[in-house]
Design an enzyme around this catalytic site. Structure first.
Site, PDB file in Angstrom:
ATOM      1  N   GLY A   1       1.003  -1.127   0.331  1.00 51.16           N
ATOM      2  CA  GLY A   1       0.011  -0.136   0.460  1.00 51.16           C
ATOM      3  C   GLY A   1       0.311   1.205  -0.092  1.00 51.16           C
TER       4      GLY A   1
ATOM      5  N   ILE B   1       6.120   2.740  -3.216  1.00 55.01           N
ATOM      6  CA  ILE B   1       6.769   1.644  -4.213  1.00 55.01           C
ATOM      7  C   ILE B   1       6.447   0.701  -3.927  1.00 55.01           C
ATOM      8  CG2 ILE B   1       9.030   0.806  -4.161  1.00 55.01           C
ATOM      9  CD1 ILE B   1       9.596   3.368  -4.594  1.00 55.01           C
TER      10      ILE B   1
ATOM     11  N   LYS C   1      20.544   5.687   1.631  1.00 55.49           N
ATOM     12  CA  LYS C   1      21.376   5.193   3.165  1.00 55.49           C
ATOM     13  C   LYS C   1      21.520   4.606   4.130  1.00 55.49           C
ATOM     14  CE  LYS C   1      17.687  10.135   3.597  1.00 55.49           C
ATOM     15  NZ  LYS C   1      17.139  10.062   2.275  1.00 55.49           N
TER      16      LYS C   1
ATOM     17  N   LYS D   1      18.513   0.194   6.887  1.00 48.76           N
ATOM     18  CA  LYS D   1      18.162  -0.813   6.468  1.00 48.76           C
ATOM     19  C   LYS D   1      19.720  -1.497   6.262  1.00 48.76           C
ATOM     20  CE  LYS D   1      15.382  -0.928   3.278  1.00 48.76           C
ATOM     21  NZ  LYS D   1      14.505  -1.557   3.144  1.00 48.76           N
TER      22      LYS D   1
ATOM     23  N   SER E   1       7.027  10.801  -3.310  1.00 53.75           N
ATOM     24  CA  SER E   1       6.333   9.892  -2.305  1.00 53.75           C
ATOM     25  C   SER E   1       6.461   9.923  -1.160  1.00 53.75           C
ATOM     26  CB  SER E   1       7.831   9.097  -2.467  1.00 53.75           C
ATOM     27  OG  SER E   1       8.939   9.201  -2.012  1.00 53.75           O
ATOM     28  N   SER E   2       5.143   9.531  -0.661  1.00 53.40           N
ATOM     29  CA  SER E   2       4.591   9.775   0.891  1.00 53.40           C
ATOM     30  C   SER E   2       5.900  10.009   1.348  1.00 53.40           C
ATOM     31  CB  SER E   2       3.618   8.783   1.497  1.00 53.40           C
ATOM     32  OG  SER E   2       4.170   7.475   1.780  1.00 53.40           O
TER      33      SER E   2
END
Length: 627
Positions: free
Chosen positions: A283, A286, A404, A416, A446-447
């Site tokens: 949802g 990406i 990042k 990550k 993107s959000s």
């Protein structure tokens, strides 16, 4: 009618308005219907004024204005013509041709303007009624009665073959109104409106709607037999080009800015065609774009794993429209990647062959303040999903990572990078599953990214908040990023760390400036103190860097795709990874966020052979200035 006959009729409007205006002015002046004897006495004056109206209308150009093009400029010309006729009436009285008193001439001029305008308006309505019933023109509905729809209606009003017949709008306050001469009908009654107005096309004039909403709407309108078209740019609308040629049918995939196949590569599409594919975080920005493009590859089944109920519901609604008629089974799984029972059931129960792992907490300031949640979701969730994929024999596993993770300076980047270490370890020990990692930078729009934030701040009148005037970031569009992720996944042989060529970094301040200019506003600074939007520098936040590390560095190797590279990335041994995951789980259970943060930063900076959770890892972290 032939063009010559139309010109004759338009030229006769103003001369015919003179006797009408003369009678109205007499009735207004004397408060009674003028007797026939009085009208007969003024007949010479009416004939002279009619001839003057004919000559003046040709001279001023009012006789050549088509009914559909009669606007404010035409009204101004007509007002000048009325003033000239009033002056001519006064002159006739001075010459003795007319016996009207001085007050009559002003009333006559006003009456003429009203009569000439009224005749044109009535004729236009008759003409539009004929057009709406004629098969020689295209009758269109305009979906959206806002500024864009009104502009489009005005632009189409002068078109010889396209006639707007009504607005369609979901705003209940606008329904039953008449705007720009067109009725507004509710969206729920669009099918009835199409039959009533005999329209076979509809133009979407709602540029603020998301591509996903436009896709669902266009498919619904196509089902009721309407040809759906898009609104051309305003710059094209006011030009000399043919509007009919600019209005193109809407294709949902085109609205979503993507092709039928991922990355435009048949080889990439073949990796997903006929397969059962699971997308985690389906949802998100990406994840949802991954689902859209995978649908274009015609998989057998698409499993959407998402912990947000509304996000999963919205994604399924949109994808049901895109997958219609393709024979693709959509499966929605509500839950988190941190639930091993749910993950195992989702993979095994749906025969998943490809896993695209996009679920992650990524907003740097929020992650800095919620280390425990980030570690659970980004690290432990990745470990659970990857281990289940390996145990159940999934063919491909792609971890969507970030720039990042390269020399991380914040908790989000560290989580990550640790997730990458987990996947790298499994890749080194897996025979059936091809594990790979794809890194890329910021996704434009993107959000949680700067683009929607800046747009919201501009819409509110500013100011735009910027943490540092020299901050730079790598950007790419969602469409391009996902194309390359899917392509990289198809290239994987096992264990690769792919990086995407992001081009040159973009200064965030320049991006903000361009957004202000694109909004038709001016930036307020020392050179333009009367500008509209100001940029305010707030200072770097915790964990934020001025510039991200270079992703394509020494040792990078090219692949079959010119924008995809592989880079060397140190990994940890199986024992080191197991110990690291154990330590992370212990600190999560103890709710030790400070210890968890230090552990993640040490692990992200650790080198092979140094225990990420012990003194060796601490020395590596100290050397990097992170302990």
């Amino acid at each position: 009618m032939p063009r010559r006959r139309k010109r004759v009729l338009l030229a006769l409007i103003d001369p015919l308005a003179v006797p009408v205006a003369f009678v109205v002015a007499l009735a207004a002046l004397y408060s009674f219907a003028p007797p026939a004897a009085l009208l007969a006495a003024q007949l010479p004056a009416m004939i002279v004024l009619s001839c003057c109206a004919l000559a003046l209308s040709r001279a001023t150009g009012t006789a050549g204005i088509r009914l559909k093009e009669f606007d404010r400029d035409g009204a101004i010309l007509l007002a000048g013509l009325a003033a000239a006729l009033a002056a001519a009436s006064a002159l006739l009285a001075r010459l003795g041709i007319s016996t009207m008193p001085a007050g009559f001439h002003l009333v006559f001029g006003l009456s003429f303007f009203a009569a000439a305008s009224g005749i044109r308006l009535v004729a236009l309505q008759v003409l539009l009624h004929i057009y709406r019933q004629s098969a020689a023109v295209t009758r269109v509905l305009i979906y959206g009665a806002g500024r864009s729809g009104m502009t489009l209606a005005a632009a189409l009003r002068g078109h010889p073959r396209i006639v707007p017949v009504a607005f369609v709008d979901d705003n209940a306050t606008l329904c039953q109104l008449t705007l720009a001469g067109l009725p507004v009908v509710p969206g729920a009654r669009v099918e009835r409106a199409a039959r009533e107005f005999r329209a076979d096309r509809i133009i979407l004039a709602m540029p603020s709607l998301s591509a996903a909403r436009l896709t669902v709407l266009s498919r619904r309108l196509e089902r009721i037999g309407l040809e759906v078209m898009t609104l051309p740019a305003f710059a094209q609308l006011v030009g000399d080009r043919d509007i009919l040629g600019l209005l193109e049918p809407v294709r949902p995939l085109a609205l979503l800015s993507r092709g039928e196949h991922c990355g435009g590569s048949p080889a990439a599409a073949a990796a997903y065609r006929g397969a059962s594919v699971l997308v985690s975080g389906a949802g998100g920005t990406i994840g949802l774009e991954l689902c859209r493009q995978i649908v274009g590859c015609s998989p057998r089944r698409l499993v959407l794993l998402e912990q947000g109920e509304l996000a999963l519901y919205s994604a399924l609604r949109e994808l049901e429209v895109l997958a219609e008629g393709r024979g693709i089974e959509l499966v929605g799984v509500l839950g988190s990647v941190t639930d091993p029972v749910l993950v195992r059931r989702a993979i095994a129960g749906n025969g998943v062959q490809v896993v695209l792992h996009a679920a992650a907490y990524k907003h740097v300031p929020l992650v800095e303040g919620n280390v425990r949640a980030a570690a659970v979701n980004n690290v432990i969730g990745t470990a659970i999903l990857a281990q289940c994929a390996r145990d159940l024999g999934v063919a491909r596993f792609v971890l969507v990572s970030t720039d990042k993770a390269v020399a991380p300076a914040n908790v989000m980047g560290a989580t990550k990078r640790v997730a990458e270490l987990v996947v790298q370890d499994l890749a080194s020990r897996s025979r059936k599953t091809r594990f790979s990692i794809v890194r890329f930078g910021n996704v434009l729009g993107s959000s949680g990214s700067v683009l929607p934030l800046f747009r919201e701040q501009i819409a509110q009148g500013g100011p735009i908040t910027l943490t540092h005037p020299d901050m730079e970031r790598y950007f790419m569009t969602t469409r391009e990023a996902v194309h390359l992720v899917l392509r990289a996944g198809s290239l994987a042989r096992g264990g690769e760390v792919f990086v995407l060529d992001m081009g040159r970094p973009v200064r965030i301040a320049d991006l903000a400036r361009r957004l202000v200019e694109a909004s038709g506003l001016r930036l307020r600074d020392a050179d333009t103190p009367d500008g509209d939007i100001e940029i305010v520098v707030t200072g770097l936040r915790k964990g934020e860097k001025l510039r991200e590390a270079e992703m394509i560095g020494p040792g990078a190797m090219t692949t079959a795709h010119p924008k995809i590279f592989t880079v060397p990335a140190d990994g940890l041994s199986e024992i080191e990874v197991a110990a690291l995951l154990r330590d992370i789980r212990e600190r999560v259970a103890e709710d030790d966020e400070a210890g968890l943060c230090a552990l993640l930063m040490r692990a992200a900076a650790a080198r092979p052979g140094a225990d990420a959770g012990t003194a060796g890892g601490e020395r590596a972290a100290e050397a990097a200035g992170l302990s």
